[in-house]
Scaffold this motif. Structure first.
Motif, PDB file in Angstrom:
ATOM      1  N   CYS A  17      29.572  31.291  39.281  1.00 54.72           N
ATOM      2  CA  CYS A  17      30.450  30.838  38.316  1.00 54.72           C
ATOM      3  C   CYS A  17      30.956  29.461  38.779  1.00 54.72           C
ATOM      4  O   CYS A  17      31.933  28.804  38.481  1.00 54.72           O
ATOM      5  N   LYS A  22      38.821  26.393  34.964  1.00 51.87           N
ATOM      6  CA  LYS A  22      39.980  26.822  35.512  1.00 51.87           C
ATOM      7  C   LYS A  22      40.739  27.866  34.754  1.00 51.87           C
ATOM      8  O   LYS A  22      41.215  29.058  35.100  1.00 51.87           O
ATOM      9  N   ASP A  23      40.730  27.541  33.330  1.00 52.27           N
ATOM     10  CA  ASP A  23      41.088  28.621  32.544  1.00 52.27           C
ATOM     11  C   ASP A  23      40.498  29.826  32.570  1.00 52.27           C
ATOM     12  O   ASP A  23      40.871  31.030  32.300  1.00 52.27           O
ATOM     13  N   ALA A  24      39.012  29.729  32.632  1.00 52.71           N
ATOM     14  CA  ALA A  24      38.019  30.923  32.846  1.00 52.71           C
ATOM     15  C   ALA A  24      38.415  31.690  34.071  1.00 52.71           C
ATOM     16  O   ALA A  24      38.594  32.971  33.949  1.00 52.71           O
ATOM     17  N   LYS A  26      41.443  31.712  35.730  1.00 53.15           N
ATOM     18  CA  LYS A  26      42.727  32.353  35.463  1.00 53.15           C
ATOM     19  C   LYS A  26      42.520  33.648  34.645  1.00 53.15           C
ATOM     20  O   LYS A  26      43.344  34.636  35.097  1.00 53.15           O
ATOM     21  N   GLU A  27      41.782  33.571  33.734  1.00 55.93           N
ATOM     22  CA  GLU A  27      41.524  34.703  32.829  1.00 55.93           C
ATOM     23  C   GLU A  27      40.819  36.015  33.680  1.00 55.93           C
ATOM     24  O   GLU A  27      41.407  37.082  33.560  1.00 55.93           O
ATOM     25  N   ILE A  28      39.964  35.578  34.523  1.00 57.78           N
ATOM     26  CA  ILE A  28      39.354  36.608  35.598  1.00 57.78           C
ATOM     27  C   ILE A  28      40.563  37.273  36.330  1.00 57.78           C
ATOM     28  O   ILE A  28      40.768  38.292  36.576  1.00 57.78           O
ATOM     29  N   ILE A  30      43.805  37.358  35.662  1.00 59.29           N
ATOM     30  CA  ILE A  30      44.651  37.918  34.896  1.00 59.29           C
ATOM     31  C   ILE A  30      44.281  39.576  34.600  1.00 59.29           C
ATOM     32  O   ILE A  30      44.829  40.594  34.688  1.00 59.29           O
ATOM     33  N   LYS A  31      42.850  39.499  34.221  1.00 60.73           N
ATOM     34  CA  LYS A  31      42.168  40.823  33.948  1.00 60.73           C
ATOM     35  C   LYS A  31      42.113  41.832  35.352  1.00 60.73           C
ATOM     36  O   LYS A  31      42.425  42.952  35.391  1.00 60.73           O
ATOM     37  N   ARG A  33      44.428  41.348  37.714  1.00 60.80           N
ATOM     38  CA  ARG A  33      45.780  42.042  37.839  1.00 60.80           C
ATOM     39  C   ARG A  33      46.041  43.278  36.917  1.00 60.80           C
ATOM     40  O   ARG A  33      46.793  44.111  37.289  1.00 60.80           O
ATOM     41  N   ARG A  82      32.413  36.397  39.385  1.00 62.11           N
ATOM     42  CA  ARG A  82      33.477  36.689  39.085  1.00 62.11           C
ATOM     43  C   ARG A  82      34.085  37.994  40.095  1.00 62.11           C
ATOM     44  O   ARG A  82      35.263  37.888  40.367  1.00 62.11           O
ATOM     45  N   GLU A  86      38.002  38.023  41.684  1.00 60.85           N
ATOM     46  CA  GLU A  86      38.757  39.272  41.790  1.00 60.85           C
ATOM     47  C   GLU A  86      39.050  39.881  43.067  1.00 60.85           C
ATOM     48  O   GLU A  86      40.322  40.051  43.173  1.00 60.85           O
TER      49      GLU A  86
END
Length: 146
Positions: A17, A22-24, A26-28, A30-31, A33, A82, A86
């Protein structure tokens, strides 16, 4: 058995990765979470009440109010993927679950004990996460061969 906070669903989960924004990332997180709150529903309030922040540093940590993920490590370790993001997000969340910060603060001024406690706490958390990941993935493999 319910879902787990971290699952390996495809070979792309292991794709490095280093070029993720940084947005991608943060999306990882969030998922992760969302999956963690399904795995540990009784911890949902805690899981969602802390903010994730990304830093350019190499260390990840929590101060009890936020969880900081050091994305600068990806520049030094090109194989970060990823699953790693996580894992680190869940790892720092588990420090909150086990109230390690309360114990860390009680050790203020006792540097050697604090360092040892942190190493032991990290090891316990890592083992729990790895056991949970292995169990879920072994169950997936077993169902595929039935």
């Amino acid at each position: 058995m319910g879902s787990t906070a971290i699952t390996v669903s495809s070979k792309s989960d292991f794709t490095p990765c280093t070029s993720l924004s940084k947005d991608a990332i943060k999306e990882i997180l969030i998922k992760m979470r969302m999956k963690a709150s399904k795995t540990f529903p009784f911890l949902s309030d805690l899981i969602y009440s802390r903010e994730f922040q990304l830093s350019d540093g190499t260390e990840s940590w929590t101060d009890g109010k936020k969880i900081v993920i050091g994305v600068g490590l990806a520049a030094k370790m090109p194989n970060i993927n990823r699953i790693w993001y996580e894992f680190v997000g869940l790892h720092e969340t588990m420090h909150l679950v086990f109230q390690h910060l309360i114990r860390f603060r009680a050790m203020k001024g006792q540097r050697n004990e604090h360092i040892l406690y942190n190493i032991l706490a990290d090891r316990i958390i890592n083992e729990m996460i790895l056991d949970q990941m292995a169990t879920k993935n072994l169950m997936k493999i077993g169902r595929a061969h039935v």
